[in-house]
Design an enzyme around this catalytic site. Structure first.
Site, PDB file in Angstrom:
ATOM      1  N   LYS A  84       2.151  -3.177   7.233  1.00  0.00           N
ATOM      2  CA  LYS A  84       2.192  -3.611   5.698  1.00  0.00           C
ATOM      3  C   LYS A  84       3.631  -3.539   5.330  1.00  0.00           C
ATOM      4  O   LYS A  84       3.841  -4.220   4.298  1.00  0.00           O
ATOM      5  CB  LYS A  84       1.301  -2.660   4.999  1.00  0.00           C
ATOM      6  CG  LYS A  84      -0.265  -2.762   5.144  1.00  0.00           C
ATOM      7  CD  LYS A  84      -0.595  -4.052   3.976  1.00  0.00           C
ATOM      8  CE  LYS A  84      -1.966  -4.170   4.090  1.00  0.00           C
ATOM      9  NZ  LYS A  84      -2.567  -5.218   3.176  1.00  0.00           N
ATOM     10  N   TYR A 121      -1.081   0.216  11.027  1.00  0.00           N
ATOM     11  CA  TYR A 121      -1.469  -0.165   9.690  1.00  0.00           C
ATOM     12  C   TYR A 121      -0.440  -0.534   8.638  1.00  0.00           C
ATOM     13  O   TYR A 121      -0.059  -1.141   8.019  1.00  0.00           O
ATOM     14  CB  TYR A 121      -2.631   0.350   8.882  1.00  0.00           C
ATOM     15  CG  TYR A 121      -2.887  -0.198   7.703  1.00  0.00           C
ATOM     16  CD1 TYR A 121      -3.671  -1.020   7.129  1.00  0.00           C
ATOM     17  CD2 TYR A 121      -2.482   0.723   6.628  1.00  0.00           C
ATOM     18  CE1 TYR A 121      -4.217  -1.359   6.004  1.00  0.00           C
ATOM     19  CE2 TYR A 121      -2.771   0.322   5.300  1.00  0.00           C
ATOM     20  CZ  TYR A 121      -3.321  -0.732   4.878  1.00  0.00           C
ATOM     21  OH  TYR A 121      -3.694  -1.208   3.608  1.00  0.00           O
ATOM     22  N   THR A 174       0.785  -1.165   0.081  1.00  0.00           N
ATOM     23  CA  THR A 174      -0.094  -0.030  -0.108  1.00  0.00           C
ATOM     24  C   THR A 174       0.790   1.181  -0.003  1.00  0.00           C
ATOM     25  O   THR A 174       1.904   1.259   0.507  1.00  0.00           O
ATOM     26  CB  THR A 174      -0.974  -0.022   1.383  1.00  0.00           C
ATOM     27  OG1 THR A 174      -1.362   1.362   1.543  1.00  0.00           O
ATOM     28  CG2 THR A 174      -0.240  -0.408   2.552  1.00  0.00           C
ATOM     29  N   GLU A 226       0.166   3.593   1.796  1.00  0.00           N
ATOM     30  CA  GLU A 226       0.318   4.242   3.310  1.00  0.00           C
ATOM     31  C   GLU A 226       1.828   3.905   3.810  1.00  0.00           C
ATOM     32  O   GLU A 226       2.131   4.585   4.614  1.00  0.00           O
ATOM     33  CB  GLU A 226      -0.737   3.197   4.037  1.00  0.00           C
ATOM     34  CG  GLU A 226      -0.852   3.847   5.417  1.00  0.00           C
ATOM     35  CD  GLU A 226      -1.626   5.376   5.349  1.00  0.00           C
ATOM     36  OE1 GLU A 226      -2.303   5.411   4.410  1.00  0.00           O
ATOM     37  OE2 GLU A 226      -1.573   5.490   6.292  1.00  0.00           O
TER      38      GLU A 226
HETATM   39  P1  NDP Z   1     -11.902  -4.561   2.724  1.00  0.00           P
HETATM   40  O1  NDP Z   1     -11.694  -3.890   3.847  1.00  0.00           O
HETATM   41  O2  NDP Z   1     -12.651  -4.062   1.816  1.00  0.00           O
HETATM   42  O3  NDP Z   1     -11.793  -6.099   2.733  1.00  0.00           O
HETATM   43  C1  NDP Z   1     -10.562  -6.641   3.614  1.00  0.00           C
HETATM   44  C2  NDP Z   1     -10.907  -8.240   3.683  1.00  0.00           C
HETATM   45  O4  NDP Z   1      -9.868  -8.604   4.617  1.00  0.00           O
HETATM   46  C3  NDP Z   1     -12.213  -8.664   4.141  1.00  0.00           C
HETATM   47  O5  NDP Z   1     -12.771  -9.696   3.366  1.00  0.00           O
HETATM   48  C4  NDP Z   1     -12.131  -9.132   5.498  1.00  0.00           C
HETATM   49  O6  NDP Z   1     -12.928 -10.017   5.852  1.00  0.00           O
HETATM   50  C5  NDP Z   1     -10.522  -9.611   5.366  1.00  0.00           C
HETATM   51  N1  NDP Z   1     -10.118  -9.963   6.658  1.00  0.00           N
HETATM   52  C6  NDP Z   1      -9.876  -9.042   7.691  1.00  0.00           C
HETATM   53  N2  NDP Z   1      -9.064  -9.492   8.710  1.00  0.00           N
HETATM   54  C7  NDP Z   1      -9.140 -10.890   8.278  1.00  0.00           C
HETATM   55  C8  NDP Z   1      -8.362 -12.014   9.090  1.00  0.00           C
HETATM   56  N3  NDP Z   1      -7.924 -11.854  10.211  1.00  0.00           N
HETATM   57  N4  NDP Z   1      -8.330 -13.269   8.213  1.00  0.00           N
HETATM   58  C9  NDP Z   1      -8.925 -13.351   7.115  1.00  0.00           C
HETATM   59  N5  NDP Z   1      -9.446 -12.353   6.439  1.00  0.00           N
HETATM   60  C10 NDP Z   1      -9.581 -11.207   7.009  1.00  0.00           C
HETATM   61  O7  NDP Z   1     -10.303  -3.984   1.976  1.00  0.00           O
HETATM   62  P2  NDP Z   1      -9.985  -3.701   0.433  1.00  0.00           P
HETATM   63  O8  NDP Z   1     -10.721  -4.703  -0.371  1.00  0.00           O
HETATM   64  O9  NDP Z   1     -10.079  -2.223   0.069  1.00  0.00           O
HETATM   65  O10 NDP Z   1      -8.540  -4.141   0.226  1.00  0.00           O
HETATM   66  C11 NDP Z   1      -7.747  -5.232  -0.187  1.00  0.00           C
HETATM   67  C12 NDP Z   1      -6.341  -5.306   0.442  1.00  0.00           C
HETATM   68  O11 NDP Z   1      -5.708  -4.264  -0.233  1.00  0.00           O
HETATM   69  C13 NDP Z   1      -6.180  -5.085   2.022  1.00  0.00           C
HETATM   70  O12 NDP Z   1      -5.150  -5.921   2.329  1.00  0.00           O
HETATM   71  C14 NDP Z   1      -5.732  -3.762   2.010  1.00  0.00           C
HETATM   72  O13 NDP Z   1      -5.010  -3.465   2.939  1.00  0.00           O
HETATM   73  C15 NDP Z   1      -5.143  -3.468   0.620  1.00  0.00           C
HETATM   74  N6  NDP Z   1      -5.061  -1.897  -0.019  1.00  0.00           N
HETATM   75  C16 NDP Z   1      -6.221  -1.485  -0.187  1.00  0.00           C
HETATM   76  C17 NDP Z   1      -6.273  -0.369  -0.761  1.00  0.00           C
HETATM   77  C18 NDP Z   1      -7.618   0.435  -1.098  1.00  0.00           C
HETATM   78  O14 NDP Z   1      -7.525   1.662  -1.342  1.00  0.00           O
HETATM   79  N7  NDP Z   1      -8.851  -0.329  -1.037  1.00  0.00           N
HETATM   80  C19 NDP Z   1      -4.903   0.482  -1.205  1.00  0.00           C
HETATM   81  C20 NDP Z   1      -3.619  -0.131  -0.972  1.00  0.00           C
HETATM   82  C21 NDP Z   1      -3.893  -1.559  -0.471  1.00  0.00           C
HETATM   83  P3  NDP Z   1     -14.343  -9.870   6.811  1.00  0.00           P
HETATM   84  O15 NDP Z   1     -15.384  -9.675   5.695  1.00  0.00           O
HETATM   85  O16 NDP Z   1     -14.545 -11.359   7.469  1.00  0.00           O
HETATM   86  O17 NDP Z   1     -14.177  -8.624   7.431  1.00  0.00           O
HETATM   87  P1  GDR Z   2      -6.663   5.791   3.797  1.00  0.00           P
HETATM   88  O1  GDR Z   2      -8.205   5.916   3.485  1.00  0.00           O
HETATM   89  O2  GDR Z   2      -6.552   6.084   5.457  1.00  0.00           O
HETATM   90  O3  GDR Z   2      -5.915   6.795   2.872  1.00  0.00           O
HETATM   91  O4  GDR Z   2      -6.491   4.378   3.783  1.00  0.00           O
HETATM   92  P2  GDR Z   2      -9.524   6.796   4.354  1.00  0.00           P
HETATM   93  O5  GDR Z   2     -10.623   6.801   3.237  1.00  0.00           O
HETATM   94  O6  GDR Z   2      -9.725   6.091   5.464  1.00  0.00           O
HETATM   95  O7  GDR Z   2      -8.828   8.127   4.738  1.00  0.00           O
HETATM   96  C1  GDR Z   2      -8.388   9.137   3.219  1.00  0.00           C
HETATM   97  C2  GDR Z   2      -7.933  10.437   4.024  1.00  0.00           C
HETATM   98  O8  GDR Z   2      -9.164  11.022   4.440  1.00  0.00           O
HETATM   99  C3  GDR Z   2      -8.938  11.670   5.697  1.00  0.00           C
HETATM  100  N1  GDR Z   2     -10.409  11.730   6.231  1.00  0.00           N
HETATM  101  C4  GDR Z   2     -11.287  10.873   6.557  1.00  0.00           C
HETATM  102  N2  GDR Z   2     -11.168   9.508   6.700  1.00  0.00           N
HETATM  103  C5  GDR Z   2     -12.140   8.822   7.213  1.00  0.00           C
HETATM  104  N3  GDR Z   2     -11.960   7.326   7.007  1.00  0.00           N
HETATM  105  N4  GDR Z   2     -13.168   9.161   7.887  1.00  0.00           N
HETATM  106  C6  GDR Z   2     -13.322  10.575   7.864  1.00  0.00           C
HETATM  107  O9  GDR Z   2     -14.181  11.150   8.622  1.00  0.00           O
HETATM  108  C7  GDR Z   2     -12.299  11.356   7.269  1.00  0.00           C
HETATM  109  N5  GDR Z   2     -12.248  12.710   7.391  1.00  0.00           N
HETATM  110  C8  GDR Z   2     -11.086  12.949   6.733  1.00  0.00           C
HETATM  111  C9  GDR Z   2      -8.134  10.639   6.526  1.00  0.00           C
HETATM  112  O10 GDR Z   2      -7.464  11.464   7.566  1.00  0.00           O
HETATM  113  C10 GDR Z   2      -7.286  10.419   5.265  1.00  0.00           C
HETATM  114  O11 GDR Z   2      -6.225  11.628   5.132  1.00  0.00           O
HETATM  115  C11 GDR Z   2      -7.147   3.567   2.236  1.00  0.00           C
HETATM  116  C12 GDR Z   2      -7.346   2.019   2.759  1.00  0.00           C
HETATM  117  O12 GDR Z   2      -8.104   1.502   1.904  1.00  0.00           O
HETATM  118  C13 GDR Z   2      -6.011   1.478   3.337  1.00  0.00           C
HETATM  119  O13 GDR Z   2      -6.169   0.059   3.336  1.00  0.00           O
HETATM  120  C14 GDR Z   2      -4.972   1.513   2.138  1.00  0.00           C
HETATM  121  O14 GDR Z   2      -3.934   0.899   2.461  1.00  0.00           O
HETATM  122  C15 GDR Z   2      -4.799   2.901   1.661  1.00  0.00           C
HETATM  123  O15 GDR Z   2      -6.264   3.769   1.536  1.00  0.00           O
HETATM  124  C16 GDR Z   2      -4.018   3.109   0.599  1.00  0.00           C
END
Ligand code: NDP
Ligand code: GDR
Length: 330
Positions: free
Chosen positions: A153, A149, A125, A127
């Site tokens: 990662k 987090y 990520t 992040e």
């Molecule tokens: P989501 O939060 O939508 O999905 C996370 C998934 O992980 C869910 O299916 C959840 O299952 C599962 N999970 C959580 N804890 C466990 C555990 N202990 N054992 C097995 N499964 C588990 O995330 P995204 O789909 O957005 O992201 C996918 C991956 O990519 C993640 O690893 C995230 O950190 C990474 N990522 C995401 C980005 C983004 O912008 N979306 C950017 C960069 C990286 P359950 O339904 O049971 O909660």
């Molecule tokens: P991020 O996504 O932390 O980048 O992680 P998120 O959407 O939570 O926050 C993005 C930015 O918005 C600011 N923010 C808020 N965020 C949330 N959630 N709620 C609020 O009310 C709010 N107000 C302002 C945050 O401070 C932050 O700067 C996501 C996840 O999908 C990770 O798993 C992944 O790795 C990274 O993106 C890339």
């Protein structure tokens, strides 16, 4: 027919990736943890729930990794499971580390011992860049994570590279920048804004947020899961930044949504309101983080050149997709 195991199958990316692979005639094994609720709603939404074979799995249980890898000997393994909410990781650093760091080590070790031919994808990520050392960020940019987090990662990222270099495994990391979609969880800022503003149109209840000035490079999850697949189809294992190359503030995202909803607004330092003073967006201390990632902007030149990948959606198209879906659902 290739077999792929996907952890995180019930999450945003897991659902889109499963659909992508099923369209290519993969056998998809969905590794999910036991849950009492409606955890398959995304798979149902995409109409693919019945095409997936589910298996019990938890990242925090080492035997779980061994069992499924030994049993299926998959060609490809996509590790998308994680405690993925950055804000929560400050309150639950142990749970986050168990799943996001140690969980990945369990998988790598299980593949090394039980199925060394399996190609492994790790969901790294942006992040990890945290307090960024340079802008834009690419595969060579040093990490400075700013949350439990991000730290977990970064461990998983280096461990994946270490297994590749030590044991000649096909293990790769996609360093993905933020990607969103109508299937995004409602705790993340984009979906929180979309749902909150569509609700505001009917109820005039303001949406409470944190830092409005954070900048993110937001793409669409459908584009990004295709990059994951391409990473595992290369001749040699490698790591890739996946991003759009454009960054916007949370404020910009709010403005785009308000324009899409035809709402007239004025901006103040900590809020948005209508011209006659009805609050639309307000800020509240509980949505600010102990340490923030202020700005992220990805340089995905390597992915463009080697994977021949580029995103189809820009931010306007993403906002439109999310708002349209939200309106049609209420
Ligand atoms: P989501 O939060 O939508 O999905 C996370 C998934 O992980 C869910 O299916 C959840 O299952 C599962 N999970 C959580 N804890 C466990 C555990 N202990 N054992 C097995 N499964 C588990 O995330 P995204 O789909 O957005 O992201 C996918 C991956 O990519 C993640 O690893 C995230 O950190 C990474 N990522 C995401 C980005 C983004 O912008 N979306 C950017 C960069 C990286 P359950 O339904 O049971 O909660
Ligand atoms: P991020 O996504 O932390 O980048 O992680 P998120 O959407 O939570 O926050 C993005 C930015 O918005 C600011 N923010 C808020 N965020 C949330 N959630 N709620 C609020 O009310 C709010 N107000 C302002 C945050 O401070 C932050 O700067 C996501 C996840 O999908 C990770 O798993 C992944 O790795 C990274 O993106 C890339």
């Amino acid at each position: 027919m290739k077999t792929a195991i996907i952890t995180g199958i019930t999450g945003q990316d897991g659902a889109y990736l499963a659909k992508n692979l099923l369209m290519r005639r993969y056998k998809v094994i969905g590794a999910r943890r036991r849950n009492t609720g409606q955890q398959n709603w995304r798979l149902k939404y995409l109409g693919i729930e019945n095409e997936i074979e589910f298996v019990d799995f938890d990242l925090t249980e080492p035997y779980s990794a061994e069992n499924i890898i030994d049993r299926y000997q998959p060609e490809e393994f996509y590790n998308l499971g994680a405690q993925s909410f950055v804000a929560l990781s400050f309150n639950q650093p142990h749970v986050t580390t168990q799943a996001n760091a140690n969980g990945v080590l369990h998988l790598l070790e299980a593949i090394r011992q039980k199925s060394p031919h399996t190609k492994f994808y790790q969901a790294s990520t942006s992040e990890m860049f945290g307090r960024v050392r340079e802008t834009p960020q690419n595969e060579m940019t040093a990490f400075h994570p700013r949350s439990p987090y991000g730290v977990a990662k970064a461990y998983a990222h280096y461990m994946t590279i270490n297994y590749r270099e030590s044991y000649d495994m096909f293990a790769c990391c996609g360093i993905l920048f933020n990607h969103e979609s109508p299937l995004r969880g409602s705790e993340f800022v984009t979906q929180k804004i979309v749902k909150g503003l569509v609700n505001w149109v009917h109820t005039k209840q303001p949406v409470y947020l944190g830092n409005l000035d954070a900048k993110r490079d937001w793409g669409h999850a459908e584009d990004y899961v295709e990059a994951m697949r391409l990473i595992l189809q290369q001749d040699k294992p490698d790591d890739f930044v996946i991003s759009t190359g454009v960054t916007h503030t949370v404020r910009d995202f709010i403005e785009k949504c308000l324009k899409c909803l035809n709402v007239e607004y004025v901006q103040h330092k900590h809020e948005f309101s209508t011209p006659n003073g009805i609050p639309i967006i307000k800020t509240a201390p509980e949505f600010f983080r102990p340490a923030e990632v202020d700005v992220l902007l990805g340089d995905c030149s390597k992915a463009k050149e080697i994977l021949q990948w580029k995103p189809k959606y820009n931010l306007d198209a993403l906002v439109k997709d999310m708002i349209k879906t939200e309106i049609s659902e209420i």
